[in-house]
Design a protein around this motif. Sequence first.
Motif, PDB file in Angstrom:
ATOM      1  N   SER A 148       0.830  -1.215   0.000  1.00  0.00           N
ATOM      2  CA  SER A 148       0.000   0.000   0.000  1.00  0.00           C
ATOM      3  C   SER A 148       0.860   1.258   0.000  1.00  0.00           C
ATOM      4  O   SER A 148       2.054   1.229   0.275  1.00  0.00           O
ATOM      5  CB  SER A 148      -0.911   0.012   1.226  1.00  0.00           C
ATOM      6  N   ALA A 149       0.212   2.382  -0.294  1.00  0.00           N
ATOM      7  CA  ALA A 149       0.901   3.672  -0.238  1.00  0.00           C
ATOM      8  C   ALA A 149       1.395   3.946   1.179  1.00  0.00           C
ATOM      9  O   ALA A 149       2.464   4.519   1.371  1.00  0.00           O
ATOM     10  CB  ALA A 149      -0.032   4.789  -0.704  1.00  0.00           C
ATOM     11  N   ARG A 176       4.641   2.128   1.548  1.00  0.00           N
ATOM     12  CA  ARG A 176       5.711   2.799   0.795  1.00  0.00           C
ATOM     13  C   ARG A 176       6.165   4.077   1.491  1.00  0.00           C
ATOM     14  O   ARG A 176       7.338   4.417   1.469  1.00  0.00           O
ATOM     15  CB  ARG A 176       5.248   3.084  -0.633  1.00  0.00           C
ATOM     16  N   ALA A 177       5.240   4.780   2.130  1.00  0.00           N
ATOM     17  CA  ALA A 177       5.601   6.015   2.826  1.00  0.00           C
ATOM     18  C   ALA A 177       6.578   5.748   3.965  1.00  0.00           C
ATOM     19  O   ALA A 177       7.404   6.583   4.291  1.00  0.00           O
ATOM     20  CB  ALA A 177       4.353   6.714   3.355  1.00  0.00           C
ATOM     21  N   ALA A 213      -3.438  13.972  -5.286  1.00  0.00           N
ATOM     22  CA  ALA A 213      -2.193  13.204  -5.311  1.00  0.00           C
ATOM     23  C   ALA A 213      -1.027  14.172  -5.503  1.00  0.00           C
ATOM     24  O   ALA A 213      -1.144  15.180  -6.199  1.00  0.00           O
ATOM     25  CB  ALA A 213      -2.230  12.189  -6.445  1.00  0.00           C
ATOM     26  N   GLY A 214       0.075  13.874  -4.843  1.00  0.00           N
ATOM     27  CA  GLY A 214       1.256  14.732  -4.917  1.00  0.00           C
ATOM     28  C   GLY A 214       1.333  15.743  -3.790  1.00  0.00           C
ATOM     29  O   GLY A 214       2.369  16.379  -3.599  1.00  0.00           O
ATOM     30  N   ARG A 230       1.650  16.954   0.030  1.00  0.00           N
ATOM     31  CA  ARG A 230       2.191  16.474   1.304  1.00  0.00           C
ATOM     32  C   ARG A 230       1.149  16.708   2.388  1.00  0.00           C
ATOM     33  O   ARG A 230       0.550  17.773   2.467  1.00  0.00           O
ATOM     34  CB  ARG A 230       3.482  17.206   1.659  1.00  0.00           C
ATOM     35  N   VAL A 242       3.753  12.180   1.179  1.00  0.00           N
ATOM     36  CA  VAL A 242       3.130  12.693  -0.033  1.00  0.00           C
ATOM     37  C   VAL A 242       2.059  11.697  -0.470  1.00  0.00           C
ATOM     38  O   VAL A 242       2.326  10.492  -0.544  1.00  0.00           O
ATOM     39  CB  VAL A 242       4.180  12.895  -1.141  1.00  0.00           C
ATOM     40  N   LEU A 243       0.855  12.199  -0.740  1.00  0.00           N
ATOM     41  CA  LEU A 243      -0.246  11.325  -1.162  1.00  0.00           C
ATOM     42  C   LEU A 243       0.026  10.776  -2.556  1.00  0.00           C
ATOM     43  O   LEU A 243       0.519  11.484  -3.435  1.00  0.00           O
ATOM     44  CB  LEU A 243      -1.564  12.095  -1.199  1.00  0.00           C
ATOM     45  N   GLU A 244      -0.347   9.522  -2.756  1.00  0.00           N
ATOM     46  CA  GLU A 244      -0.272   8.876  -4.055  1.00  0.00           C
ATOM     47  C   GLU A 244      -1.689   8.707  -4.584  1.00  0.00           C
ATOM     48  O   GLU A 244      -2.640   8.691  -3.800  1.00  0.00           O
ATOM     49  CB  GLU A 244       0.386   7.507  -3.931  1.00  0.00           C
ATOM     50  N   PRO A 245      -1.853   8.550  -5.894  1.00  0.00           N
ATOM     51  CA  PRO A 245      -3.207   8.297  -6.423  1.00  0.00           C
ATOM     52  C   PRO A 245      -3.811   7.073  -5.741  1.00  0.00           C
ATOM     53  O   PRO A 245      -3.125   6.085  -5.496  1.00  0.00           O
ATOM     54  CB  PRO A 245      -2.965   8.024  -7.912  1.00  0.00           C
ATOM     55  N   ASP A 284      -4.974   6.954  -2.675  1.00  0.00           N
ATOM     56  CA  ASP A 284      -4.856   6.992  -1.200  1.00  0.00           C
ATOM     57  C   ASP A 284      -6.163   7.385  -0.576  1.00  0.00           C
ATOM     58  O   ASP A 284      -6.959   8.077  -1.071  1.00  0.00           O
ATOM     59  CB  ASP A 284      -3.771   7.979  -0.766  1.00  0.00           C
TER      60      ASP A 284
END
Length: 85
Positions: A14-15, A18-19, A60-61, A63, A80-83, A85
């Motif tokens: 998941s995002a 990854r964060a 997305a993108g 912070r 930073v948010l990803e598509p 999320d």
Amino acid sequence: GINGVFILGIVPGSAAERAGQGVRSPERDWVVPGDIIVALNGAPVSRYGDLLGRLDDFRAGRRIELTVLREGQERKVSAVLEPGD
């Protein structure tokens, strides 16, 4: 009681995972199981629906900063948010 969103776990791939990659200590700069999210960019979060609604306000993108309770201490973490999320 404490209002907020309790983190039970992080979904593999998941995002959120990854964060937090590359950071493997309790002092890490992202959420870990057991954290309670109490605010998003300073706006209070008392339940899961609040968190989702506030996340919808960001693209997305962007912070974001979460305020979490961890082991009784309040701390701020960001990503930073990803598509999706």
